[in-house]
Design a protein around this motif. Structure first.
Motif, PDB file in Angstrom:
ATOM      1  N   UNK A   1      15.847   1.947  -4.491  1.00  0.00           N
ATOM      2  CA  UNK A   1      14.782   2.887  -4.148  1.00  0.00           C
ATOM      3  C   UNK A   1      14.824   4.101  -5.066  1.00  0.00           C
ATOM      4  N   UNK A   2      13.637   4.600  -5.399  1.00  0.00           N
ATOM      5  CA  UNK A   2      13.578   5.800  -6.250  1.00  0.00           C
ATOM      6  C   UNK A   2      13.272   6.996  -5.349  1.00  0.00           C
ATOM      7  N   UNK A   3      12.365   6.732  -4.383  1.00  0.00           N
ATOM      8  CA  UNK A   3      12.136   7.779  -3.377  1.00  0.00           C
ATOM      9  C   UNK A   3      11.903   7.065  -2.046  1.00  0.00           C
ATOM     10  N   UNK A   4      12.244   7.714  -0.956  1.00  0.00           N
ATOM     11  CA  UNK A   4      12.046   7.037   0.327  1.00  0.00           C
ATOM     12  C   UNK A   4      11.777   7.998   1.476  1.00  0.00           C
ATOM     13  N   UNK A   5      11.277   7.388   2.550  1.00  0.00           N
ATOM     14  CA  UNK A   5      10.940   8.132   3.768  1.00  0.00           C
ATOM     15  C   UNK A   5      11.584   7.390   4.927  1.00  0.00           C
TER      16      UNK A   5
ATOM     17  N   UNK B   1      10.287   2.656   1.137  1.00  0.00           N
ATOM     18  CA  UNK B   1      10.866   3.051  -0.149  1.00  0.00           C
ATOM     19  C   UNK B   1       9.981   2.612  -1.301  1.00  0.00           C
ATOM     20  N   UNK B   2      10.016   3.443  -2.343  1.00  0.00           N
ATOM     21  CA  UNK B   2       9.295   3.097  -3.573  1.00  0.00           C
ATOM     22  C   UNK B   2      10.290   2.995  -4.707  1.00  0.00           C
ATOM     23  N   UNK B   3      10.020   2.075  -5.593  1.00  0.00           N
ATOM     24  CA  UNK B   3      10.885   1.959  -6.760  1.00  0.00           C
ATOM     25  C   UNK B   3      10.334   2.833  -7.881  1.00  0.00           C
TER      26      UNK B   3
ATOM     27  N   UNK C   1       0.819  -1.217   0.000  1.00  0.00           N
ATOM     28  CA  UNK C   1       0.000   0.000   0.000  1.00  0.00           C
ATOM     29  C   UNK C   1       0.851   1.264   0.000  1.00  0.00           C
ATOM     30  N   UNK C   2       1.848   1.293   0.869  1.00  0.00           N
ATOM     31  CA  UNK C   2       2.616   2.526   0.990  1.00  0.00           C
ATOM     32  C   UNK C   2       4.021   2.433   0.433  1.00  0.00           C
ATOM     33  N   UNK C   3       4.512   1.226   0.319  1.00  0.00           N
ATOM     34  CA  UNK C   3       5.919   1.117  -0.065  1.00  0.00           C
ATOM     35  C   UNK C   3       6.150  -0.140  -0.890  1.00  0.00           C
ATOM     36  N   UNK C   4       7.214  -0.098  -1.696  1.00  0.00           N
ATOM     37  CA  UNK C   4       7.604  -1.323  -2.409  1.00  0.00           C
ATOM     38  C   UNK C   4       8.426  -2.197  -1.472  1.00  0.00           C
TER      39      UNK C   4
END
Ligand code: ADP
Length: 550
Positions: free
Chosen positions: A253-257, A274-276, A171-174
């Motif tokens: 990761x492409x973007x992360x928190x 993290x999202x790819x 849902x929120x992350x890869x």
């Protein structure tokens, strides 16, 4: 072509829908229809737009690769452009959203036909400002609701951390990495949309790395961190060492928190989401959601920790009680044998001294004290053995028909002989009170109650033993005018080893087991015990026993 009534080509259901832009071009891609919505949102009046080639009015359509959708429409194909992929079709400011440079739009570009022939293109444009936020808000709400329920499921720390990582994916992350150090124990959890990569990461991070760095604190950015486009430099912000950096880089990761996990004000670890590249980058809204997740997760983890601590403390306390009980039982058994011998010999000596022609008074008094103290010690050891028997279910009675009045009278008479400074009043009904009882145990019970009445009346005062019967029950009440018992303590009196503060305050010693045994004896007879007391005025203990059925 110029004599076509272009406005009439707009399907009626579309022209009545004022909530979207409608743009029609002819086959040369010259604008032929420009509705009110477009006038309002682009600021270009229809008079100016109509007749203008689309590529002249919006040269960036070619640059942004969107003109090809118009070309495809001219050969009969329809394209749907989602704001997620393209952002917008025609640049327009977002209504009421100065923070958005362009209004996000969903658009559809298709052929316009007349008599089966394509005569131009028709495109519709919808304003999607706020759609993502709304969707995000809904997702966030249902996610948080699920999260709390999921995290409350387990009372195991490690399982809760793992569950937390798993819930966030996809849902929120890869992928999600949680690294925690709680009370000296290092824990990590990894979840990935691709289970094979999850296993790999797990192996590299948890098994290999953490085992070697158990004692090391996890690297913990203290502030929440949003990285919209991950670079190597950004990754180094959230990696302790080269090994972690490599692992994170390999997860692409492409973007992360990264958000801190806190417990009782102190940081205990970090959650990395993290999202790819296939997913839109994280936004500030996502960061806020991640912070809320971290807050709730930390709360759930704190609960699990407190529960575990309470369980541990309980186990320790139970073990301590078990050891104490075992000790009392062994000690009582071990003490009993030499004491029995000691008492026997002392009593023999007492008889020998008494049989002398001229008994020496001093020797008589001394041996009397030795016998009395040995008997006292014997009673205490017997009480300890009783407690141990009650605990292990080996305490029993041997009931037989008996006259309770006779027994109570005898015990009172014997007590009078031993107790000098407390007059004992006895009152009983004329008729005998018959019960099924174990004489020895009931005698022990009465001796205990009378003994307490005397012991806890250090200033003297009368002790009353009142026997009564009625409604199928016999009642023995033992009342004194002693120190009394506070209401709070009255509720706990019959517990094992319990002693009221008033006893300690008056310096009256004891083991706190007499009443526990009294209660057990009464209950084994099918009866019950009670107490009524006023501090500094006195106490009345009652025992109710079932009368024998005639
Ligand atoms: P012990 O007297 O050895 O402490 P008991 O089990 O007989 O143990 O009594 C438990 C506690 O109940 C005592 O410590 C005392 O605080 C209180 N208690 C018992 N009987 C009386 C009484 N007659 N008056 C006041 N307090 C009493």
């Amino acid at each position: 072509m110029s004599d076509i009534n272009w406005q009439a080509t707009v399907p009626s259901w579309l022209s009545s829908a004022f909530l979207r832009g409608i743009l029609i071009t002819d086959i040369d891609m010259r604008i032929r229809f420009w509705n009110d919505w477009l006038e309002t949102h682009t600021g270009t009046p229809a008079a100016e737009a109509v007749g203008c080639p689309l590529r002249d009015l919006y040269p960036d359509l070619t640059e942004r690769g969107l003109l090809r959708h118009y070309e495809r429409a001219l050969v009969g194909e329809t394209s749907r452009l989602s704001h997620n992929a393209y952002g917008y079709l025609l640049p327009m400011p977002a209504p009421g959203r100065p923070d958005l440079t362009q209004m996000p739009q969903d658009a559809q570009i298709g052929p316009l036909r007349a008599d089966g022939c394509v005569i131009g293109t028709i495109s519709t444009i919808e304003d999607c400002t706020g759609h993502d936020e709304l969707r995000q808000e809904d997702t966030a709400k249902s996610f948080l609701a699920d999260l709390s329920a999921e995290l409350a499921k387990s009372l195991d720390y490690g399982a809760t951390v793992q569950r937390l990582a798993q819930i966030t994916v996809p849902t929120l992350a890869d992928w999600c990495l949680i690294d925690i150090c709680c009370e000296g124990e290092r824990l990590a959890a990894i979840a990935h949309v691709d289970p094979a990569r999850a296993r790999l990461a797990e192996d590299r991070y948890r098994t290999q790395r953490l085992q070697r760095h158990q004692d090391e604190q996890p690297h913990m950015p203290e502030q929440p961190l949003l990285i919209t486009r991950v670079t190597l430099a950004a990754l180094s912000l959230i990696s302790t060492d080269l090994e972690t950096l490599e692992l994170l880089r390999d997860l692409e990761p492409e973007s992360c928190i990264a958000v801190p996990l806190k417990s009782g004000g102190a940081q205990i670890g970090t959650m990395l989401l993290a999202r790819n590249s296939a997913r839109p980058a994280y936004s500030l809204g996502d960061l806020a959601l991640a912070e809320e997740i971290a807050r709730r997760a930390a709360m759930a983890l704190e609960n699990v920790r407190l529960y575990a601590a309470a369980q541990h403390a309980r186990a320790l306390a139970e073990e301590a009680v078990r050891v104490r009980d075992a000790f009392f039982s062994i000690a009582a058994h071990e003490l009993r044998t030499p004491l029995t011998t000691l008492l026997g010999r002392a009593q023999m000596l007492q008889r020998l001294i008494a049989q002398r022609d001229e008994p020496d008074e001093r020797s008589q008094r001394t041996i009397q004290i030795v016998v009395a103290q040995s008997q006292r010690l014997n009673k205490m050891i017997t009480a300890l053995l009783d407690v141990s028997r009650i605990q292990t279910g080996r305490f029993s009675i041997d009931p037989a028909p008996m006259n309770l009045t006779t027994l109570v009278r005898r015990v009172v008479d014997e007590s009078r002989l031993m107790i000098a400074d407390h007059p004992i009043r006895f009152q009983s009904p004329e008729a005998p009170l018959m019960i099924d009882g174990d004489e020895l145990r009931l005698e022990q019970m009465l001796q205990n109650l009378i003994g307490n009445a005397v012991k806890y009346s250090p200033g003297g005062g009368q002790v009353s033993v009142i026997l009564s019967g009625g409604e199928g029950r016999a009642m023995i009440a033992v009342a004194d005018q002693g120190i009394g018992i506070a209401p709070d303590a009255q509720r706990q009196l019959f517990q094992r080893f319990y002693r009221a503060d008033s006893a300690e305050a008056h310096g009256i010693s004891g083991m706190g087991i007499g009443l526990f045994v009294v209660k057990e004896i009464a209950e084994l007879h099918g009866g019950e015990v009670g107490v009524q007391s006023d501090e500094d005025k006195g106490s009345t203990f009652t025992v109710r026993l079932p009368l024998r059925q005639l």
